[in-house]
Design a protein around this motif. Structure first.
Motif, mmCIF file in Angstrom:
data_model
loop_
_atom_site.group_PDB
_atom_site.id
_atom_site.type_symbol
_atom_site.label_atom_id
_atom_site.label_comp_id
_atom_site.label_asym_id
_atom_site.label_seq_id
_atom_site.Cartn_x
_atom_site.Cartn_y
_atom_site.Cartn_z
ATOM 1 N N LEU A 97 0.701 -1.093 -0.021
ATOM 2 C CA LEU A 97 0.050 -0.060 -0.041
ATOM 3 C C LEU A 97 0.950 1.331 0.107
ATOM 4 O O LEU A 97 0.590 2.292 -0.903
ATOM 5 C CB LEU A 97 -0.996 -0.048 1.248
ATOM 6 N N LEU A 98 2.069 1.181 0.787
ATOM 7 C CA LEU A 98 2.636 2.462 0.892
ATOM 8 C C LEU A 98 3.435 2.754 -0.457
ATOM 9 O O LEU A 98 3.691 3.878 -0.954
ATOM 10 C CB LEU A 98 3.772 2.279 2.115
ATOM 11 N N ALA A 99 3.962 1.647 -0.871
ATOM 12 C CA ALA A 99 4.743 1.558 -2.349
ATOM 13 C C ALA A 99 3.632 2.096 -3.524
ATOM 14 O O ALA A 99 4.143 2.938 -4.354
ATOM 15 C CB ALA A 99 5.425 0.223 -2.951
ATOM 16 N N ALA A 100 2.431 1.682 -3.518
ATOM 17 C CA ALA A 100 1.235 2.150 -4.374
ATOM 18 C C ALA A 100 1.169 3.458 -4.160
ATOM 19 O O ALA A 100 0.688 4.282 -5.251
ATOM 20 C CB ALA A 100 0.159 1.124 -4.385
ATOM 21 N N ARG A 101 1.375 3.908 -2.968
ATOM 22 C CA ARG A 101 0.899 5.634 -2.767
ATOM 23 C C ARG A 101 1.956 6.480 -3.055
ATOM 24 O O ARG A 101 2.007 7.500 -3.076
ATOM 25 C CB ARG A 101 0.351 5.942 -1.258
ATOM 26 N N ASP B 105 4.738 6.542 -1.266
ATOM 27 C CA ASP B 105 5.130 6.923 0.079
ATOM 28 C C ASP B 105 6.530 6.227 0.421
ATOM 29 O O ASP B 105 6.835 5.288 0.275
ATOM 30 C CB ASP B 105 4.015 6.630 1.204
ATOM 31 N N ARG B 106 7.485 7.151 0.678
ATOM 32 C CA ARG B 106 8.876 6.818 0.801
ATOM 33 C C ARG B 106 9.125 6.022 2.167
ATOM 34 O O ARG B 106 10.154 5.077 2.011
ATOM 35 C CB ARG B 106 9.842 7.908 1.088
ATOM 36 N N ARG B 107 8.065 5.897 3.041
ATOM 37 C CA ARG B 107 8.120 5.130 4.156
ATOM 38 C C ARG B 107 8.168 3.580 3.748
ATOM 39 O O ARG B 107 8.173 2.586 4.725
ATOM 40 C CB ARG B 107 7.078 5.531 5.228
ATOM 41 N N HIS B 108 7.664 3.272 2.576
ATOM 42 C CA HIS B 108 7.485 1.737 2.161
ATOM 43 C C HIS B 108 8.758 0.855 2.281
ATOM 44 O O HIS B 108 8.749 -0.421 2.666
ATOM 45 C CB HIS B 108 7.113 1.703 0.667
ATOM 46 N N ALA B 109 9.995 1.532 2.440
ATOM 47 C CA ALA B 109 11.307 1.152 2.524
ATOM 48 C C ALA B 109 11.554 0.577 4.113
ATOM 49 O O ALA B 109 11.925 -0.496 4.485
ATOM 50 C CB ALA B 109 12.370 2.239 2.382
ATOM 51 N N LEU B 110 10.703 1.237 5.068
ATOM 52 C CA LEU B 110 11.107 0.967 6.357
ATOM 53 C C LEU B 110 10.040 -0.238 6.425
ATOM 54 O O LEU B 110 10.413 -1.207 7.310
ATOM 55 C CB LEU B 110 10.371 2.032 7.268
ATOM 56 N N ALA B 111 8.808 -0.170 6.010
ATOM 57 C CA ALA B 111 7.907 -1.533 6.057
ATOM 58 C C ALA B 111 8.511 -2.678 5.536
ATOM 59 O O ALA B 111 8.485 -3.772 5.916
ATOM 60 C CB ALA B 111 6.642 -1.392 5.441
ATOM 61 N N ALA B 112 9.327 -2.565 4.473
ATOM 62 C CA ALA B 112 9.817 -3.632 3.585
ATOM 63 C C ALA B 112 10.877 -4.129 4.554
ATOM 64 O O ALA B 112 11.074 -5.484 4.729
ATOM 65 C CB ALA B 112 10.521 -3.201 2.254
ATOM 66 N N ALA B 113 11.748 -3.301 4.865
ATOM 67 C CA ALA B 113 12.870 -3.775 5.717
ATOM 68 C C ALA B 113 12.413 -4.545 7.104
ATOM 69 O O ALA B 113 12.925 -5.530 7.514
ATOM 70 C CB ALA B 113 13.675 -2.547 6.423
ATOM 71 N N ALA B 114 11.426 -3.993 7.889
ATOM 72 C CA ALA B 114 10.715 -4.606 9.066
ATOM 73 C C ALA B 114 10.019 -6.209 8.542
ATOM 74 O O ALA B 114 10.430 -7.159 9.413
ATOM 75 C CB ALA B 114 9.664 -3.871 9.727
ATOM 76 N N THR B 115 9.418 -6.060 7.481
ATOM 77 C CA THR B 115 8.848 -7.316 6.909
ATOM 78 C C THR B 115 9.996 -8.225 6.641
ATOM 79 O O THR B 115 9.861 -9.459 6.822
ATOM 80 C CB THR B 115 8.055 -7.247 5.705
#
Length: 88
Positions: A35-39, A41-51
């Protein structure tokens, strides 16, 4: 002192619940990353790292032969050599 006081084995009564929780967090992390990547949003990298960290923990615990070892449950496909040896 600590080494002599520890039990020989450790038991975890709620281990299946922990695995379900880990799998749920992995799913939420993947959804949040998408969702963050589709929007944009640069925070998708943080979510990806945590995942990715959660997925590495899951794979690492399975690779060591733990309860969640999916690789050991997958039947191996016989090779041509094993078929020839078995047939003779």
């Amino acid at each position: 002192m600590l080494a002599t006081g520890l039990p020989a084995t450790a038991t975890a009564a709620h281990l299946p619940v922990a695995w379900v929780g880990l799998d749920a967090l992995e799913a939420l992390g993947l959804i949040a990353t998408g969702l963050l990547a589709a929007r944009g949003d640069r925070r998708h990298a943080l979510a990806a790292a945590a995942t990715a960290t959660l997925l590495a923990v899951d794979v690492g615990s399975g690779a060591s032969g733990g309860v969640n070892s999916y690789a050991s449950q997958i039947p191996k496909r016989p090779t041509r050599r094993s078929i020839i040896v078995t047939a003779s």
